[in-house]
Design an enzyme around this catalytic site. Sequence first.
Site, PDB file in Angstrom:
ATOM      1  N   SER A   1       0.847  -1.189   0.000  1.00 37.90           N
ATOM      2  CA  SER A   1       0.000   0.000   0.000  1.00 37.90           C
ATOM      3  C   SER A   1       0.883   1.239   0.000  1.00 37.90           C
ATOM      4  O   SER A   1       2.076   1.151  -0.298  1.00 37.90           O
ATOM      5  CB  SER A   1      -0.951  -0.020   1.193  1.00 37.90           C
ATOM      6  OG  SER A   1      -1.938   0.981   1.043  1.00 37.90           O
ATOM      7  N   ASN A   2       0.300   2.371   0.313  1.00 40.22           N
ATOM      8  CA  ASN A   2       1.076   3.608   0.380  1.00 40.22           C
ATOM      9  C   ASN A   2       0.476   4.523   1.447  1.00 40.22           C
ATOM     10  O   ASN A   2      -0.562   4.230   2.019  1.00 40.22           O
ATOM     11  CB  ASN A   2       1.117   4.294  -0.991  1.00 40.22           C
ATOM     12  CG  ASN A   2      -0.253   4.704  -1.455  1.00 40.22           C
ATOM     13  OD1 ASN A   2      -0.906   5.547  -0.845  1.00 40.22           O
ATOM     14  ND2 ASN A   2      -0.735   4.090  -2.529  1.00 40.22           N
TER      15      ASN A   2
END
Lengths: 227, 227
Positions: free
Chosen positions: A38-39
């Site tokens: 993810s980020n």
Amino acid sequence: ELADALEQGCLPALFTGKRIMITAGPTREALDPVRYLSNHSSGKMGYALAHAAARMGAKVLLVSGPVNLPSPPGCERIMTDSALDMHQAVMQRVGEMDVFIGCAAVADYRPQQQAGQKIKKSQDKLTLTLVKNPDIVAEVASLANKPFTVGFAAETQDVAHYAKDKLARKKLDMIAANDVSKQNIGFNSEQNALSVYWPSGEALLPVSDKLTLAAQLLTLIEKQYKE
Amino acid sequence: ELADALEQGCLPALFTGKRIMITAGPTREALDPVRYLSNHSSGKMGYALAHAAARMGAKVLLVSGPVNLPSPPGCERIMTDSALDMHQAVMQRVGEMDVFIGCAAVADYRPQQQAGQKIKKSQDKLTLTLVKNPDIVAEVASLANKPFTVGFAAETQDVAHYAKDKLARKKLDMIAANDVSKQNIGFNSEQNALSVYWPSGEALLPVSDKLTLAAQLLTLIEKQYKE
């Protein structure tokens, strides 16, 4: 005066009768049922845009990645998880829209394979092959009957250069860029600052809370959209 | 009767004068300043254990991964991000502890390289090399003067088999296992169920809210710790 208007809870009804789709948040790309890529996008900027757009009279459809934020008042919201999910949700409804703002930090890559069971850590090294996800904002901008399409660029260096390149390459109508390497603004911060570029101009929106910034960006969008 | 005690807000003071370290939550393994690898641990089980242990009289040090939960009342908390961060925080203080509960879902692997700037998506495929992270709970269990060491196993299949194997292989004093493939329990759920194994016995803690379950697990720990 926009700040005053915001404080009084009223914003100019620039978007009455207009339909705006906004994507927000990160996406999660599963490696297996437990692990994901993810980020650091918190979704706050996209949610602020949805909130401000609704208050400016728009009919807002917020397509959100996995975040823990309440649905902004007056918006329709669709929750998604992966980039493929978000892509599908956007494409299904984008034909109805006047404006599209791609504020989500869509994962550029996803694991080529998604394991059905938790991967065991038997090996000392693990090689992961990642494949490209669909480029949602570029796909929207290339539609025959495309909405006014606004992209975002979160960069850690050469912000103006990358943003202008992205604007041209993806044939966007506008792009808003921020430098996420700065601690006080950007990802997970309550504040942000944006450099905004369109084919014939640019504007700098200085550090401010995300709702004020959202209203300022929407005002710029409305101006260019009319032309 | 434990449920009654919990409802009345009082728990048996089984751990008066004891120091317990509990790890909780996921870890995040950065690929670059924007992207990371993580997992679906919400931290709720570890936080419930810290909360319950403090109410049972223990001096609690909670070593937490990145979650959005308030520090439980009566606990000291250290926030960490990556597995390497958490490893360092644990090792610095674990020598003082009577009991260690490794409830965090520590990422087994981290990217071999961490890019200083956001990786550009120029390639169609990206190969990521992951290397093993330190095994915190195994390292604690192998210390000469080790605390009573409890591990967790989040599995999606063959839960009992993997848990017992982990108990023996890592020389733990106890392991609590849950099946995260079940929708109603485990990650991000308010409820959970645990199968608990130690070298000479086992117990099943049926579906319950995480605080009740925490108190039940701590009661099992105290019983085995005394022997």
